[in-house]
Design an enzyme around this catalytic site. Structure first.
Site, short mmCIF file in Angstrom:
data_model
loop_
_atom_site.label_atom_id
_atom_site.label_comp_id
_atom_site.label_asym_id
_atom_site.label_seq_id
_atom_site.Cartn_x
_atom_site.Cartn_y
_atom_site.Cartn_z
N LEU A 179 0.84 -1.20 0.00
CA LEU A 179 0.00 0.00 0.00
C LEU A 179 0.87 1.26 0.00
O LEU A 179 2.08 1.18 0.26
CB LEU A 179 -0.91 -0.03 1.23
CG LEU A 179 -1.84 -1.24 1.35
CD1 LEU A 179 -2.71 -1.12 2.59
CD2 LEU A 179 -2.70 -1.41 0.11
N PRO A 180 0.25 2.43 -0.29
CA PRO A 180 1.08 3.64 -0.45
C PRO A 180 1.83 4.08 0.81
O PRO A 180 3.02 4.33 0.76
CB PRO A 180 0.06 4.71 -0.88
CG PRO A 180 -1.10 3.96 -1.44
CD PRO A 180 -1.14 2.66 -0.69
N THR A 214 6.35 0.92 1.90
CA THR A 214 7.34 1.75 2.60
C THR A 214 6.57 2.66 3.55
O THR A 214 5.83 3.55 3.11
CB THR A 214 8.14 2.62 1.61
OG1 THR A 214 8.78 1.77 0.67
CG2 THR A 214 9.19 3.43 2.35
N LYS A 260 7.12 11.63 0.44
CA LYS A 260 6.65 10.84 1.59
C LYS A 260 7.83 10.16 2.30
O LYS A 260 7.94 10.20 3.52
CB LYS A 260 5.66 9.77 1.12
CG LYS A 260 5.24 8.79 2.21
CD LYS A 260 4.79 7.43 1.66
CE LYS A 260 5.88 6.71 0.95
NZ LYS A 260 5.71 5.27 0.80
N LYS A 278 15.36 1.04 4.68
CA LYS A 278 14.78 1.50 3.41
C LYS A 278 14.76 3.04 3.34
O LYS A 278 15.08 3.63 2.32
CB LYS A 278 13.36 0.92 3.26
CG LYS A 278 12.48 1.54 2.20
CD LYS A 278 12.91 1.20 0.79
CE LYS A 278 12.02 1.93 -0.21
NZ LYS A 278 12.49 1.83 -1.58
P1 NAD Z 1 0.41 2.90 -6.05
O1 NAD Z 1 -0.21 4.16 -5.56
O2 NAD Z 1 0.64 2.69 -7.51
O3 NAD Z 1 -0.48 1.62 -5.54
C1 NAD Z 1 -1.07 1.52 -4.29
C2 NAD Z 1 -2.36 0.70 -4.43
O4 NAD Z 1 -2.91 0.50 -3.13
C3 NAD Z 1 -3.43 1.39 -5.27
O5 NAD Z 1 -3.85 0.51 -6.31
C4 NAD Z 1 -4.55 1.68 -4.27
O6 NAD Z 1 -5.86 1.59 -4.84
C5 NAD Z 1 -4.33 0.58 -3.26
N1 NAD Z 1 -4.90 0.81 -1.93
C6 NAD Z 1 -4.78 1.90 -1.15
N2 NAD Z 1 -5.40 1.70 0.04
C7 NAD Z 1 -5.92 0.44 -0.01
C8 NAD Z 1 -6.67 -0.35 0.90
N3 NAD Z 1 -7.01 0.10 2.12
N4 NAD Z 1 -7.03 -1.59 0.52
C9 NAD Z 1 -6.70 -2.06 -0.71
N5 NAD Z 1 -5.99 -1.36 -1.61
C10 NAD Z 1 -5.61 -0.12 -1.26
O7 NAD Z 1 1.78 2.77 -5.24
P2 NAD Z 1 3.07 1.89 -5.64
O8 NAD Z 1 3.96 2.67 -6.55
O9 NAD Z 1 2.62 0.52 -6.01
O10 NAD Z 1 3.83 1.87 -4.22
C11 NAD Z 1 3.42 1.03 -3.17
C12 NAD Z 1 4.47 1.12 -2.07
O11 NAD Z 1 5.75 0.71 -2.59
C13 NAD Z 1 4.66 2.55 -1.52
O12 NAD Z 1 4.84 2.48 -0.14
C14 NAD Z 1 5.93 3.04 -2.23
O13 NAD Z 1 6.65 4.00 -1.48
C15 NAD Z 1 6.71 1.73 -2.35
N6 NAD Z 1 7.69 1.69 -3.47
C16 NAD Z 1 7.35 2.16 -4.71
C17 NAD Z 1 8.30 2.11 -5.73
C18 NAD Z 1 7.97 2.62 -7.13
O14 NAD Z 1 8.91 2.72 -7.96
N7 NAD Z 1 6.72 2.91 -7.45
C19 NAD Z 1 9.57 1.55 -5.49
C20 NAD Z 1 9.86 1.05 -4.23
C21 NAD Z 1 8.91 1.11 -3.22
#
Ligand code: NAD
Length: 298
Positions: free
Chosen positions: A65-66, A96, A246, A171
């Site tokens: 999740l975000p 994260t 964030k 991280k």
């Molecule tokens: P994103 O915003 O693309 O996806 C998050 C998903 O979570 C969305 O589809 C949203 O609808 C869903 N969501 C939110 N609340 C929810 C709930 N209560 N129940 C079910 N689903 C829910 O984010 P992302 O890029 O996939 O990143 C996810 C995590 O990974 C974050 O913490 C981010 O910091 C970390 N991260 C991202 C990257 C990157 O390159 N994008 C790299 C490393 C780490």
């Protein structure tokens, strides 16, 4: 093969879930976005109508999740899943988030006798799709051994940072450094270009000199220098400015908790924050170079 509940199918979660399916696991999936759920259902996962329905009967629960607030709500909120997770299940949160939230969730799961890890990732969306993520794990060594087959289906490097919450601390130390390095690399390239240097030539020079770093060599922020970097595709499809902002906020929180100074991390947090306020929140974080380019200043 295991019955896995996967919750959070965004830019990172969806490709990670796809790799678990490819490894032969049965998946029940849930996301607030129905189109995200349907994307996985098309690949053979069982769509669940709620997070609670997804975890019922699962032997492994994985969430992606975000931010802290979403993870807190999923596990510990009014409709939280903790009481509904099957006895003996393994729980892995890959989001994260703050170490404090990770520890609060872990404490509630441990109180139910469930094994759990915080396992944030590095490697971006490309690494998630290729199954080459780095997992940075906090929790018991024995729990990590139980989780290893699932993590190996999604990544190639698995590090044990320490006890509960330690994965999140490691991280955010990494991402604070990355945010600073990207801002510094952007400044150096913009300065050279303002003096008429070819940014590709300058990148080659610095790449063989003492300024070399990952942002310069693998994720160059100057448009056109590196074919596969987000800078060469309009700063799309990478790691968003808002997610970097964030993570720098998490680093600031961690610094306050440990009475530690992070002056460059705080400066970087403000730079990305201002960049987001200018409308760039959804762009890749390497777009931090944009306000520095000379022809946009004058
Ligand atoms: P994103 O915003 O693309 O996806 C998050 C998903 O979570 C969305 O589809 C949203 O609808 C869903 N969501 C939110 N609340 C929810 C709930 N209560 N129940 C079910 N689903 C829910 O984010 P992302 O890029 O996939 O990143 C996810 C995590 O990974 C974050 O913490 C981010 O910091 C970390 N991260 C991202 C990257 C990157 O390159 N994008 C790299 C490393 C780490």
């Amino acid at each position: 093969m295991s019955h896995i509940a996967f919750i959070g199918l965004g830019n990172m979660g969806a490709p990670m879930a796809h790799n678990l399916l490819k490894a032969g696991h049965e998946l029940a999936v849930f996301d607030l976005s129905n189109s995200a759920v349907q994307g996985l259902a098309g690949a053979g996962a069982r769509p669940a109508p709620s997070a609670i329905a997804a975890v019922e009967g699962a032997s492994v629960v994985i969430s992606m999740l975000p931010a802290s607030t979403h993870v807190h709500g999923l596990y510990l909120g009014q409709q939280g899943i903790v009481p509904h997770i099957a006895d003996g299940a393994l729980v892995i949160d890959c989001s994260t988030i703050s170490a404090a939230t990770a520890q609060a969730v872990a404490a509630a799961l441990s109180a139910r006798g469930l094994q759990t890890l915080d396992a944030p990732v590095s490697g971006g969306t490309a690494g998630a799709a290729a199954g080459t993520l780095t997992f940075i794990v906090g929790g018991e060594a024995e729990t990590l051994e139980r989780a290893r087959p699932y993590l190996s289906a999604m990544g190639t490097n698995i590090f044990h940072a320490g006890g509960s919450g330690a994965g999140q601390v490691a991280k955010i130390c990494n991402n604070m450094l990355l945010g600073i390095l990207m801002a510094g690399t952007a400044e150096a390239l913009a300065l050279g270009a303002a003096h008429g240097l070819d940014p590709k030539v300058l990148s080659d020079i610095m790449g063989k000199s003492s300024g070399r770093n990952w942002a310069l060599e693998v994720y160059n922020p100057y448009p056109g220098v590196m074919e596969n970097a987000p800078a060469s595709r309009g700063y799309t499809g990478g790691f968003g400015v808002d997610l970097m902002h964030k993570d720098l906020g998490l680093a600031a929180e961690a610094a306050i908790a440990a009475r530690c100074a992070v002056p460059l991390g705080e400066l970087a947090r403000n730079l990305y924050g201002l960049h987001s306020l200018s409308g760039a929140g959804a762009m890749d974080f390497s777009s931090i170079i944009q306000p520095l380019l000379k022809d946009q200043l004058y």
